[in-house]
Design a protein around this motif. Structure first.
Motif, PDB file in Angstrom:
ATOM      1  N   ALA A 161       0.847  -1.194   0.000  1.00  0.00           N
ATOM      2  CA  ALA A 161       0.000   0.000   0.000  1.00  0.00           C
ATOM      3  C   ALA A 161       0.882   1.244   0.000  1.00  0.00           C
ATOM      4  O   ALA A 161       2.019   1.231   0.474  1.00  0.00           O
ATOM      5  CB  ALA A 161      -0.922   0.002   1.204  1.00  0.00           C
ATOM      6  N   VAL A 175      -5.308   0.444   5.895  1.00  0.00           N
ATOM      7  CA  VAL A 175      -5.143   0.650   4.459  1.00  0.00           C
ATOM      8  C   VAL A 175      -4.800  -0.701   3.849  1.00  0.00           C
ATOM      9  O   VAL A 175      -3.777  -1.303   4.181  1.00  0.00           O
ATOM     10  CB  VAL A 175      -4.049   1.687   4.153  1.00  0.00           C
ATOM     11  CG1 VAL A 175      -3.914   1.891   2.648  1.00  0.00           C
ATOM     12  CG2 VAL A 175      -4.361   3.013   4.839  1.00  0.00           C
ATOM     13  N   ALA A 179      -3.468  -0.752  -1.882  1.00  0.00           N
ATOM     14  CA  ALA A 179      -4.281   0.466  -1.956  1.00  0.00           C
ATOM     15  C   ALA A 179      -3.383   1.699  -1.989  1.00  0.00           C
ATOM     16  O   ALA A 179      -2.200   1.645  -1.637  1.00  0.00           O
ATOM     17  CB  ALA A 179      -5.236   0.538  -0.771  1.00  0.00           C
ATOM     18  N   VAL A 193      -9.740   1.152   4.156  1.00  0.00           N
ATOM     19  CA  VAL A 193      -9.527   1.335   2.722  1.00  0.00           C
ATOM     20  C   VAL A 193      -9.292  -0.046   2.134  1.00  0.00           C
ATOM     21  O   VAL A 193      -8.315  -0.716   2.473  1.00  0.00           O
ATOM     22  CB  VAL A 193      -8.326   2.262   2.450  1.00  0.00           C
ATOM     23  CG1 VAL A 193      -8.082   2.379   0.942  1.00  0.00           C
ATOM     24  CG2 VAL A 193      -8.554   3.632   3.071  1.00  0.00           C
ATOM     25  N   ALA A 195      -8.595  -3.356  -0.283  1.00  0.00           N
ATOM     26  CA  ALA A 195      -7.446  -3.738  -1.094  1.00  0.00           C
ATOM     27  C   ALA A 195      -7.600  -3.212  -2.513  1.00  0.00           C
ATOM     28  O   ALA A 195      -8.664  -3.328  -3.134  1.00  0.00           O
ATOM     29  CB  ALA A 195      -7.308  -5.259  -1.110  1.00  0.00           C
ATOM     30  N   GLY A 196      -6.527  -2.614  -3.022  1.00  0.00           N
ATOM     31  CA  GLY A 196      -6.514  -2.123  -4.392  1.00  0.00           C
ATOM     32  C   GLY A 196      -7.243  -0.821  -4.626  1.00  0.00           C
ATOM     33  O   GLY A 196      -7.282  -0.323  -5.753  1.00  0.00           O
ATOM     34  N   ALA A 197      -7.808  -0.220  -3.584  1.00  0.00           N
ATOM     35  CA  ALA A 197      -8.559   1.019  -3.746  1.00  0.00           C
ATOM     36  C   ALA A 197      -7.626   2.199  -3.965  1.00  0.00           C
ATOM     37  O   ALA A 197      -6.466   2.181  -3.549  1.00  0.00           O
ATOM     38  CB  ALA A 197      -9.441   1.260  -2.524  1.00  0.00           C
ATOM     39  N   CYS A 198      -8.153   3.243  -4.592  1.00  0.00           N
ATOM     40  CA  CYS A 198      -7.426   4.495  -4.747  1.00  0.00           C
ATOM     41  C   CYS A 198      -8.261   5.609  -4.123  1.00  0.00           C
ATOM     42  O   CYS A 198      -9.334   5.956  -4.640  1.00  0.00           O
ATOM     43  CB  CYS A 198      -7.148   4.789  -6.218  1.00  0.00           C
ATOM     44  SG  CYS A 198      -6.225   6.322  -6.480  1.00  0.00           S
ATOM     45  N   ALA A 210     -13.894   1.240  -1.188  1.00  0.00           N
ATOM     46  CA  ALA A 210     -13.239   0.314  -2.102  1.00  0.00           C
ATOM     47  C   ALA A 210     -13.381   0.850  -3.511  1.00  0.00           C
ATOM     48  O   ALA A 210     -14.240   1.686  -3.807  1.00  0.00           O
ATOM     49  CB  ALA A 210     -13.859  -1.080  -1.992  1.00  0.00           C
ATOM     50  N   ALA A 214     -12.020   5.318  -4.869  1.00  0.00           N
ATOM     51  CA  ALA A 214     -12.619   4.657  -3.714  1.00  0.00           C
ATOM     52  C   ALA A 214     -13.930   5.319  -3.327  1.00  0.00           C
ATOM     53  O   ALA A 214     -14.021   6.546  -3.248  1.00  0.00           O
ATOM     54  CB  ALA A 214     -11.652   4.699  -2.533  1.00  0.00           C
ATOM     55  N   ALA A 243      -9.832  -5.313   3.635  1.00  0.00           N
ATOM     56  CA  ALA A 243      -8.462  -4.893   3.359  1.00  0.00           C
ATOM     57  C   ALA A 243      -7.567  -6.060   3.004  1.00  0.00           C
ATOM     58  O   ALA A 243      -6.405  -5.864   2.737  1.00  0.00           O
ATOM     59  CB  ALA A 243      -7.891  -4.131   4.542  1.00  0.00           C
TER      60      ALA A 243
END
Length: 243
Positions: A161, A175, A179, A193, A195-198, A210, A214, A243
């Motif tokens: 992350a 986080v 992410a 937050v 996984a992989g979210a922006c 997410a 996000a 997460a």
């Protein structure tokens, strides 16, 4: 001279901490090494107890063991979930034991950074400069924290992350793996937050977000989206979460 330490939590995070401590001891030249007396856990699984014993260290029993531990004992809080880590940290306060700070030799803490007791930084974790880290912050493998950011107590930044510069993560934030939190944003207390979210805008407290960008995915509080956990430690420390 050695520093005696007991690891709280027989789950994966506690055993990862043991691996880092063992590596630190192997590389200690003129430094004071750690002596791991064992693991304690109030709710261990049989499988995790067996895994601890395969590491060559004893399982000592529940956290009550700490009340009669030797003088000078430190505690490494190997509990991955931020909310459970906070609850366990509060419960352990009755023993008045210092929290061990465990930083992998391949982690980097930059200049003019301040961190509270109990920091855990795994291999490849990188903190740049002028960063403030609260109590019992966990920085997992190959995560990054940018300049001038502030992370509150019991925050977890999961593997790979990225927290950008000038961010603020309030107490208990998680986080997720891979992410990203973009510069200058704030993530409120106990938010998750995924996984992989922006994260492209501030995240309110107790919110699960997410996606890219996000967005909230669960109405109500973040606790609704998390597993029910019990204090200390291994039984539900590693259950699935966003997460």
């Amino acid at each position: 001279m050695t520093t005696d330490v007991v690891i709280v939590g027989a789950g994966g995070m506690g055993r990862e901490m043991f691996g880092v401590i063992r590596l630190l001891n192997a590389r200690a030249v003129g430094a004071r090494p750690w002596r791991v007396l064992g693991f304690v856990d109030d709710y261990p699984t049989e499988e995790n107890v067996a895994r601890v014993r395969r590491l060559g260290v004893p399982f000592l029993g529940g956290t009550r063991w700490l009340a009669d531990g030797p003088a000078g004992l430190a505690v490494a809080l190997g509990v991955g979930h931020p909310r459970l880590r906070r609850e366990t940290d509060a419960a352990l306060a009755r023993y008045g034991l210092p929290a061990a700070t465990v930083v992998h030799p391949a982690a980097e803490i930059g200049p003019d950074c301040v961190f509270g007791e109990g920091l855990f930084a795994a291999g490849g974790a990188r903190v740049t400069t002028n960063v403030v880290l609260g109590r019992q912050v966990h920085l997992n493998q190959n995560c990054t924290v940018g300049h001038d950011s502030v992370l509150g107590d019991h925050v977890s930044v999961n593997p790979l992350a990225a927290v950008s510069g000038y961010c603020r993560l309030d107490d208990g934030v998680m986080v997720g793996t891979t992410a990203a939190v973009l510069p200058g944003l704030r993530v409120g207390r106990d938010a998750v937050v995924g996984a992989g979210a922006c994260v492209t805008r501030d995240v309110p407290a107790d919110t699960v977000v997410a996606g890219v960008p996000a967005r909230p995915v669960v109405p109500g509080s973040a606790a609704d989206a998390r597993p029910v956990v019990v204090p200390a430690h291994g039984r539900q420390d590693e259950v699935d979460h966003p997460a």
